[in-house]
Design a protein around this motif. Structure first.
Motif, PDB file in Angstrom:
ATOM      1  N   THR A  90      27.310  -6.165  37.370  1.00  0.00           N
ATOM      2  CA  THR A  90      27.096  -7.621  37.420  1.00  0.00           C
ATOM      3  C   THR A  90      25.614  -7.856  37.177  1.00  0.00           C
ATOM      4  O   THR A  90      24.766  -7.242  37.816  1.00  0.00           O
ATOM      5  N   THR A  91      25.310  -8.740  36.241  1.00  0.00           N
ATOM      6  CA  THR A  91      23.911  -9.005  35.893  1.00  0.00           C
ATOM      7  C   THR A  91      23.530 -10.413  36.318  1.00  0.00           C
ATOM      8  O   THR A  91      24.283 -11.364  36.070  1.00  0.00           O
ATOM      9  N   LEU A  92      22.382 -10.533  36.945  1.00  0.00           N
ATOM     10  CA  LEU A  92      21.840 -11.827  37.350  1.00  0.00           C
ATOM     11  C   LEU A  92      20.623 -12.129  36.485  1.00  0.00           C
ATOM     12  O   LEU A  92      19.670 -11.335  36.427  1.00  0.00           O
ATOM     13  N   TYR A  93      20.645 -13.276  35.818  1.00  0.00           N
ATOM     14  CA  TYR A  93      19.541 -13.730  34.985  1.00  0.00           C
ATOM     15  C   TYR A  93      18.875 -14.908  35.706  1.00  0.00           C
ATOM     16  O   TYR A  93      19.516 -15.927  35.970  1.00  0.00           O
ATOM     17  N   PHE A  94      17.586 -14.744  36.013  1.00  0.00           N
ATOM     18  CA  PHE A  94      16.872 -15.737  36.810  1.00  0.00           C
ATOM     19  C   PHE A  94      16.092 -16.684  35.900  1.00  0.00           C
ATOM     20  O   PHE A  94      15.568 -16.278  34.861  1.00  0.00           O
ATOM     21  N   VAL A  98      20.048 -14.997  28.096  1.00  0.00           N
ATOM     22  CA  VAL A  98      20.184 -13.607  28.540  1.00  0.00           C
ATOM     23  C   VAL A  98      19.229 -12.690  27.790  1.00  0.00           C
ATOM     24  O   VAL A  98      18.901 -11.590  28.267  1.00  0.00           O
ATOM     25  N   GLU A  99      18.737 -13.099  26.632  1.00  0.00           N
ATOM     26  CA  GLU A  99      17.802 -12.284  25.859  1.00  0.00           C
ATOM     27  C   GLU A  99      16.349 -12.666  26.106  1.00  0.00           C
ATOM     28  O   GLU A  99      15.450 -11.868  25.866  1.00  0.00           O
ATOM     29  N   GLY A 100      16.109 -13.881  26.607  1.00  0.00           N
ATOM     30  CA  GLY A 100      14.725 -14.343  26.711  1.00  0.00           C
ATOM     31  C   GLY A 100      14.202 -14.567  28.105  1.00  0.00           C
ATOM     32  O   GLY A 100      12.992 -14.758  28.278  1.00  0.00           O
ATOM     33  N   PHE A 115      17.282 -21.569  39.011  1.00  0.00           N
ATOM     34  CA  PHE A 115      18.627 -21.319  38.507  1.00  0.00           C
ATOM     35  C   PHE A 115      18.891 -19.810  38.443  1.00  0.00           C
ATOM     36  O   PHE A 115      17.984 -19.028  38.172  1.00  0.00           O
ATOM     37  N   VAL A 116      20.143 -19.429  38.682  1.00  0.00           N
ATOM     38  CA  VAL A 116      20.565 -18.042  38.519  1.00  0.00           C
ATOM     39  C   VAL A 116      21.873 -18.036  37.741  1.00  0.00           C
ATOM     40  O   VAL A 116      22.843 -18.698  38.130  1.00  0.00           O
ATOM     41  N   ASN A 117      21.863 -17.306  36.635  1.00  0.00           N
ATOM     42  CA  ASN A 117      23.049 -17.134  35.791  1.00  0.00           C
ATOM     43  C   ASN A 117      23.680 -15.790  36.170  1.00  0.00           C
ATOM     44  O   ASN A 117      23.129 -14.738  35.849  1.00  0.00           O
ATOM     45  N   ARG A 177       6.042 -16.093  24.310  1.00  0.00           N
ATOM     46  CA  ARG A 177       7.395 -15.875  24.825  1.00  0.00           C
ATOM     47  C   ARG A 177       7.996 -17.226  25.191  1.00  0.00           C
ATOM     48  O   ARG A 177       7.307 -18.102  25.726  1.00  0.00           O
ATOM     49  N   PRO A 178       9.297 -17.423  24.939  1.00  0.00           N
ATOM     50  CA  PRO A 178       9.903 -18.747  25.129  1.00  0.00           C
ATOM     51  C   PRO A 178       9.855 -19.241  26.572  1.00  0.00           C
ATOM     52  O   PRO A 178       9.837 -20.453  26.802  1.00  0.00           O
TER      53      PRO A 178
END
Length: 727
Positions: free
Chosen positions: A228-232, A242-244, A271-273, A609-610
């Motif tokens: 499980t991946t969390l993207y902050f 997810v890439e940036g 936010f957390v995805n 970076r974005p």
């Protein structure tokens, strides 16, 4: 044998002696260590927790370590025998009057009379520290410490009766119980709920916690097997990229039954995805908010609700970035940067007045000798380090920290002076980062006037601290160096035709380029004549042709310079436009950089970076300092607020009220166009104000100073109510 020794490193003290009276008498005992060592060790722990997209990302500069072997001692003159309890972090031995005590004693009886107690501690992993508690004997800031005792024994067995040992007073913080091991320190946490959770058809969740925050994410009812991946994200866009996105964490799930799971590292986010692989489910999401338990003593409220909101968000920004140390931003670096920290010190004096965090940060930034580079490798950040000590003494009156730091100040200043060029100016050499500000096209070539100005102020700081520690020769030396440099700066960089200090000198010739930096610092350093101040205000600060500043970092100083010139009405509008502009863009904490010309997602990018920009940066909180010092108008005039002034300036507000913390209590101020109320807890204050008509106050005498200006002497503990008519 090894295990038994390791067990002794954190041995358990016997049960404390009973009785409320004894507990009160021994309340001053605290864990102590070599000054700066715990701070360096703790900063290493914190700064090396940074990750970038799951990869370890250590600091750019040299990291020092604590001394592994420390000797602690104190002399006592006891009227009666006294039993003490001892605790140490590390292997240790104990000597009483030079006689070694067998084993690892946890209790010791010290006979009546004069005695010296020595404890020597070795610990490679953690900082050697000791805790001693008795009726009158306790470890505190009076204990002396050294990392080398320079003793020797001759052929007869006689111990040397003289040595070149340098003893410093011990360092400490707030570990005031034997069980409160310094090495076990962690920030506090508390649970927080999500504001909104959106579940998607693919099983992913987008969690919104409502505003910028920091801590651990907790997955409730986690079940299944797989990653499980969390993207902050500080923004929704960042969390969904997810890439940036700058930070993420991958969890390996192997839960046949539902269970809760925390992320392993703290992160900054709003936010957390959360994207579980097929076969993994999550019932709900919350977080553990991590924070330093600091008390907000400073307060500000006024007739302008937008300004009140700016104060509140600035205070929250400070709360997030005030951690084990004052750090830059909570998402990306989470490092201790001297330029960021210096501003945090000043804001802290008007919000928390938490001197331990100032001291820890100052020690951590300095590190150890030998000096091989500038602080954080940045020339101007080295100078902010010196100036921060200058300010700290003025606000706190704490001589002990100055005494502990002075030798490190001397060696760092020696390094700076050794890097001057043949003309006596600071110029960037190999390995030097000349930063100044994030500004496109800002020249760093040659001898930049801004750097010379900061060196001059640093030399003045050295002179002040030399006087504090009794180094009169050093004080004369540094004051003369500062005076000579100031004269040289104005002879070289002041351009009468431009009414300003020019930006730099290249190849021996001053340039024609004028920037805001040196000019605004020269104002609040009080380096300009009144005529020069007015020239600079017109030709630089209020001149739209001079390149604008787009970082809160330097807006801090630009607006301070204008406040120092009495331009509070103008600064009020600028604060509302600039910081209010961030609020209009949805900011819940203040940012690393803000250009009002940018809109929407343009405000998220930086460093190519974005989502590189920090949306919670300590230097964004400067309205706290500006409103406390230049609107409520409170500042110390002598060390530790022994004397101070209050110069309330409404700047267009209908009313304002607030309090400013000091070492011995708060100074409360309320101002309207017709009435001033002031009360100081301690020290002798001077209220200065302007009035169209003759002012009045009960039970005190107001002095007329001419030109509609008046003064009132303030005694501690008394509230003064002045009737007047604001100009």
């Amino acid at each position: 044998m090894l295990n038994s020794r390791l067990n002794r490193i954190a041995f358990v003290v016997a049960l404390a002696l009973g009785g409320q009276v004894r507990a009160q008498q021994a309340a001053k005992a605290t864990w102590i260590w070599y000054p700066g060592d715990y701070e360096i060790w703790l900063s290493n722990q914190m700064q090396n927790r940074r990750t970038e997209r799951g990869s370890f990302f250590p600091p750019f500069w040299r990291l020092d370590s604590h001394y592994p072997l420390i000797d602690f001692h104190q002399d006592f003159d006891l009227k009666q025998a006294e039993e003490v309890e001892l605790r140490a972090e590390g292997q240790y031995n104990v000597k009483l009057d030079g006689k070694l005590i067998t084993g690892y004693p946890t209790r010791l009886t010290v006979p009546a009379g004069k005695h010296r107690l020595n404890i020597k501690v070795y610990n490679q992993q953690h900082v050697p520290a000791v805790f001693v508690q008795g009726k009158t004997i306790e470890t505190d800031g009076k204990w002396l410490v050294t990392y080398e005792d320079k003793e020797w024994i001759d052929a007869s067995g006689k111990v040397s009766d003289q040595s070149g040992t340098t003893w410093l007073t011990a360092g400490s913080w707030n570990f005031d119980e034997a069980q409160a091991l310094p090495s076990a320190f962690k920030l506090k946490t508390e649970p927080r709920r999500a504001a909104k959770v959106t579940r998607n058809a693919d099983g992913s969740l987008l969690v919104d916690f409502g505003r910028e925050t920091f801590g651990y994410v907790r997955l409730h009812g986690l079940q299944g097997q797989g990653p499980t991946t969390l993207y902050f994200g500080e923004s929704k866009e960042e969390a969904l990229s997810v890439e940036g996105c700058e930070t993420l964490e991958r969890l390996e799930v192997n839960q046949p039954q539902k269970a809760d799971k925390l992320t392993t590292l703290t992160k900054a986010f709003r936010f957390v995805n959360i994207r579980p692989e097929k076969g993994v489910t999550v019932d709900s999401v919350s977080m553990l908010y991590e924070y330093a338990p600091l008390t907000e003593r400073g307060r500000f409220r006024c007739s302008d609700e937008q300004l009140n909101k700016i104060w509140d968000v600035a205070a929250y920004t400070m709360q997030l970035t005030s951690r084990e140390f004052f750090i830059d931003g909570i998402k990306r670096d989470r490092w201790v940067w001297s330029g960021d920290a210096y501003q945090s010190y000043l804001m802290n004096y008007y919000l928390y007045f938490d001197t331990p965090t100032v001291n820890r940060t100052t020690f951590a930034l300095r590190g150890k000798d030998p000096v091989t580079s500038h602080v954080n490798t940045i020339m101007d950040y080295t100078f902010y380090w010196f100036i921060g000590i200058y300010d700290a003494y003025q606000y706190t009156g704490d001589k002990t920290v100055v005494q502990q730091l002075y030798p490190r100040m001397q060696s760092l200043m020696d390094y700076c002076l050794s890097r001057r060029n043949q003309d006596g100016y600071m110029e960037g050499l190999a390995g030097d980062w000349v930063f100044i500000d994030w500004a496109e096209g800002l020249s760093k070539k040659g001898e930049v006037s801004f750097e010379q100005l900061l060196l001059c102020r640093s030399l003045e700081s050295m002179a002040l601290c030399a006087n504090v520690v009794g180094d009169q020769a050093g004080a004369r030396k540094y004051q003369q160096l500062a005076a000579d440099l100031k004269a040289k700066i104005f002879a070289t960089y002041w351009n009468p035709a431009k009414g300003a200090l020019v930006h730099s000198r290249v190849n021996g010739h001053p340039t024609d380029n004028v920037t805001r930096y040196a000019n605004m610092f020269a104002i609040f350093f009080d380096y300009l004549s009144q005529e020069q101040e007015q020239q600079v205000k017109k030709s630089v600060l209020l001149n739209p042709q001079v390149a604008k500043i787009t970082t809160p970092y330097m807006r801090f100083y630009e607006l301070e310079a204008l406040c120092a010139l009495g331009e509070q009405p103008y600064v009020l509008k600028e604060m509302k436009n600039y910081w209010g502009g961030m609020l209009s863009e949805g900011a819940t904490a203040f940012w690393e950089e803000y250009d009002p010309a940018k809109k929407g997602t343009e405000n998220l990018s930086m460093y190519g970076r974005p989502f590189g920009k920090s949306l919670c940066h300590a230097w964004g909180a400067s309205p706290i300092y500006l409103l406390g010092k230049y609107y409520l108008g409170v500042k110390p005039l002598s060390a530790g607020y022994a004397t101070y002034e209050v110069v309330p300036t409404l700047g267009g507000l209908q009313w304002m009220e607030g309090s400013v913390p000091t070492p011995q209590g708060d100074i409360a101020v309320r101002a309207t166009p017709k009435e001033l109320k002031v009360k100081g807890a301690s020290g002798t204050g001077t209220l200065r104000f302007k009035s169209k008509s003759k002012p009045s106050v009960k039970g005190a005498k107001i002095q007329a100073k001419g030109g509609g200006q008046y003064e009132l002497q303030l005694q501690p503990g008394r509230e003064y109510v002045v009737r007047y008519q604001a100009l």
